[in-house]
Scaffold this motif. Structure first.
Motif, PDB file in Angstrom:
ATOM      1  N   LEU A 178       6.202 -10.576   2.158  1.00 27.77           N
ATOM      2  CA  LEU A 178       5.345 -10.629   0.979  1.00 27.77           C
ATOM      3  C   LEU A 178       5.500 -11.781   0.183  1.00 27.77           C
ATOM      4  O   LEU A 178       6.606 -12.203   0.069  1.00 27.77           O
ATOM      5  CB  LEU A 178       5.574  -9.335  -0.021  1.00 27.77           C
ATOM      6  N   CYS A 184       6.541  -9.298   9.943  1.00 28.71           N
ATOM      7  CA  CYS A 184       7.919  -9.902   9.760  1.00 28.71           C
ATOM      8  C   CYS A 184       8.497  -9.952  11.077  1.00 28.71           C
ATOM      9  O   CYS A 184       8.403  -8.787  12.048  1.00 28.71           O
ATOM     10  CB  CYS A 184       8.849  -9.027   9.095  1.00 28.71           C
ATOM     11  N   LYS A 199      -0.294   2.378   0.182  1.00 27.71           N
ATOM     12  CA  LYS A 199       0.781   1.647   0.748  1.00 27.71           C
ATOM     13  C   LYS A 199       1.693   1.112  -0.593  1.00 27.71           C
ATOM     14  O   LYS A 199       1.231   0.702  -1.311  1.00 27.71           O
ATOM     15  CB  LYS A 199       0.319   0.445   1.521  1.00 27.71           C
ATOM     16  N   ASP A 200       2.819   1.164  -0.096  1.00 27.76           N
ATOM     17  CA  ASP A 200       3.969   0.806  -1.147  1.00 27.76           C
ATOM     18  C   ASP A 200       4.985  -0.309  -0.739  1.00 27.76           C
ATOM     19  O   ASP A 200       4.984   0.059   0.613  1.00 27.76           O
ATOM     20  CB  ASP A 200       4.467   1.969  -1.992  1.00 27.76           C
ATOM     21  N   TYR A 201       5.356  -0.934  -1.458  1.00 29.28           N
ATOM     22  CA  TYR A 201       6.689  -1.807  -0.950  1.00 29.28           C
ATOM     23  C   TYR A 201       7.856  -1.775  -1.560  1.00 29.28           C
ATOM     24  O   TYR A 201       7.818  -1.768  -2.758  1.00 29.28           O
ATOM     25  CB  TYR A 201       5.972  -3.308  -0.852  1.00 29.28           C
ATOM     26  N   PRO A 206      11.352  -3.579  -1.725  1.00 31.50           N
ATOM     27  CA  PRO A 206      12.296  -4.729  -1.263  1.00 31.50           C
ATOM     28  C   PRO A 206      13.576  -4.381  -0.579  1.00 31.50           C
ATOM     29  O   PRO A 206      14.194  -3.461  -0.885  1.00 31.50           O
ATOM     30  CB  PRO A 206      12.638  -5.658  -2.503  1.00 31.50           C
ATOM     31  N   ALA A 234      10.232  -6.944   2.915  1.00 31.00           N
ATOM     32  CA  ALA A 234      10.038  -5.528   2.041  1.00 31.00           C
ATOM     33  C   ALA A 234       9.679  -4.354   3.307  1.00 31.00           C
ATOM     34  O   ALA A 234       9.099  -4.789   4.189  1.00 31.00           O
ATOM     35  CB  ALA A 234       8.996  -5.549   1.143  1.00 31.00           C
ATOM     36  N   ALA A 235       9.901  -3.374   2.853  1.00 26.98           N
ATOM     37  CA  ALA A 235       9.483  -1.997   3.829  1.00 26.98           C
ATOM     38  C   ALA A 235       8.200  -1.739   3.224  1.00 26.98           C
ATOM     39  O   ALA A 235       7.910  -1.626   1.890  1.00 26.98           O
ATOM     40  CB  ALA A 235      10.495  -0.774   3.844  1.00 26.98           C
ATOM     41  N   GLU A 236       7.331  -1.375   4.094  1.00 27.20           N
ATOM     42  CA  GLU A 236       6.124  -1.168   3.647  1.00 27.20           C
ATOM     43  C   GLU A 236       6.017   0.289   3.959  1.00 27.20           C
ATOM     44  O   GLU A 236       6.115   1.017   5.456  1.00 27.20           O
ATOM     45  CB  GLU A 236       4.843  -1.650   4.641  1.00 27.20           C
ATOM     46  N   ARG A 272       7.704  -6.027   6.106  1.00 29.84           N
ATOM     47  CA  ARG A 272       6.668  -7.074   5.960  1.00 29.84           C
ATOM     48  C   ARG A 272       7.192  -8.286   5.328  1.00 29.84           C
ATOM     49  O   ARG A 272       8.436  -8.019   4.732  1.00 29.84           O
ATOM     50  CB  ARG A 272       5.417  -6.332   5.389  1.00 29.84           C
ATOM     51  N   TRP A 290      16.888  -9.104   0.322  1.00 29.12           N
ATOM     52  CA  TRP A 290      15.758 -10.137   0.071  1.00 29.12           C
ATOM     53  C   TRP A 290      16.026 -11.432  -0.085  1.00 29.12           C
ATOM     54  O   TRP A 290      15.671 -12.310   0.551  1.00 29.12           O
ATOM     55  CB  TRP A 290      14.703  -9.286  -0.306  1.00 29.12           C
ATOM     56  N   ASN A 335       0.261 -11.186   2.858  1.00 29.35           N
ATOM     57  CA  ASN A 335       1.452 -10.061   3.399  1.00 29.35           C
ATOM     58  C   ASN A 335       1.273 -10.281   4.810  1.00 29.35           C
ATOM     59  O   ASN A 335       0.214 -10.144   5.374  1.00 29.35           O
ATOM     60  CB  ASN A 335       0.731  -8.789   2.720  1.00 29.35           C
TER      61      ASN A 335
END
Length: 156
Positions: free
Chosen positions: A13, A66, A32-34, A36, A23-25, A11, A40, A63
């Motif tokens: 952010l 990507c 949900k957590d992100y 980086p 970042a990876a979601e 994604r 980045w 958000n």
């Protein structure tokens, strides 16, 4: 066989203050957590161009999906590996060393990177982060961690 990260979405952010982070979601403990991407900052100009091409102002937080070509350039390492596991820091580092770095013998790995085997053992078994900055730096290089990664954990 090299370790495979569990599937995740990439994604973009935007915090509304000018930072645009690729970042990876992931789903972790029901939310949900992100995480980086390690690169980045390198990807930020392309992410900014993508967001602006959608007509989104830099001052808007959000958000966003990507684009595939940008997601493919995102590099994820230990932070995502650790976030996807349920392991403590030390256990995750030991697993990372064996599965990703291919170093089964902790003592040989330690000596190859100029660290005492006992220091590595204390880190992997009881999460003891060394106090000496030079030792932390050698460990970060050995495990291919982001610069000052262990410093941030030591302060906590």
């Amino acid at each position: 066989m090299p370790y495979q990260l569990r599937s995740f979405e990439v994604r973009i952010l935007q915090n509304g203050c000018g930072d645009i982070i690729v970042a990876a979601e992931i789903e972790r403990r029901g939310r949900k957590d992100y995480i980086p991407a390690e690169n980045w900052r390198e990807l930020e100009p392309a992410a900014r161009d993508d967001i602006e091409s959608r007509g989104v102002r830099i001052s808007e937080a959000g958000n966003y999906d990507c684009p595939q070509q940008l997601a493919e350039r995102a590099e994820f390492g230990f932070e995502l590996f650790w976030a996807q596991s349920s392991l403590s820091l030390g256990a995750a580092l030991g697993e990372w060393r064996r599965e990703v770095l291919g170093a089964n013998d902790y003592a040989v790995f330690a000596v190859q990177h100029g660290v005492s085997p006992r220091t590595l053992q204390l880190l992997e078994q009881i999460n003891r982060i060394p106090r000496r900055a030079d030792t932390r730096k050698r460990l970060e290089r050995a495990y291919r961690l982001p610069e000052r990664f262990l410093d941030g954990l030591l302060e906590e």
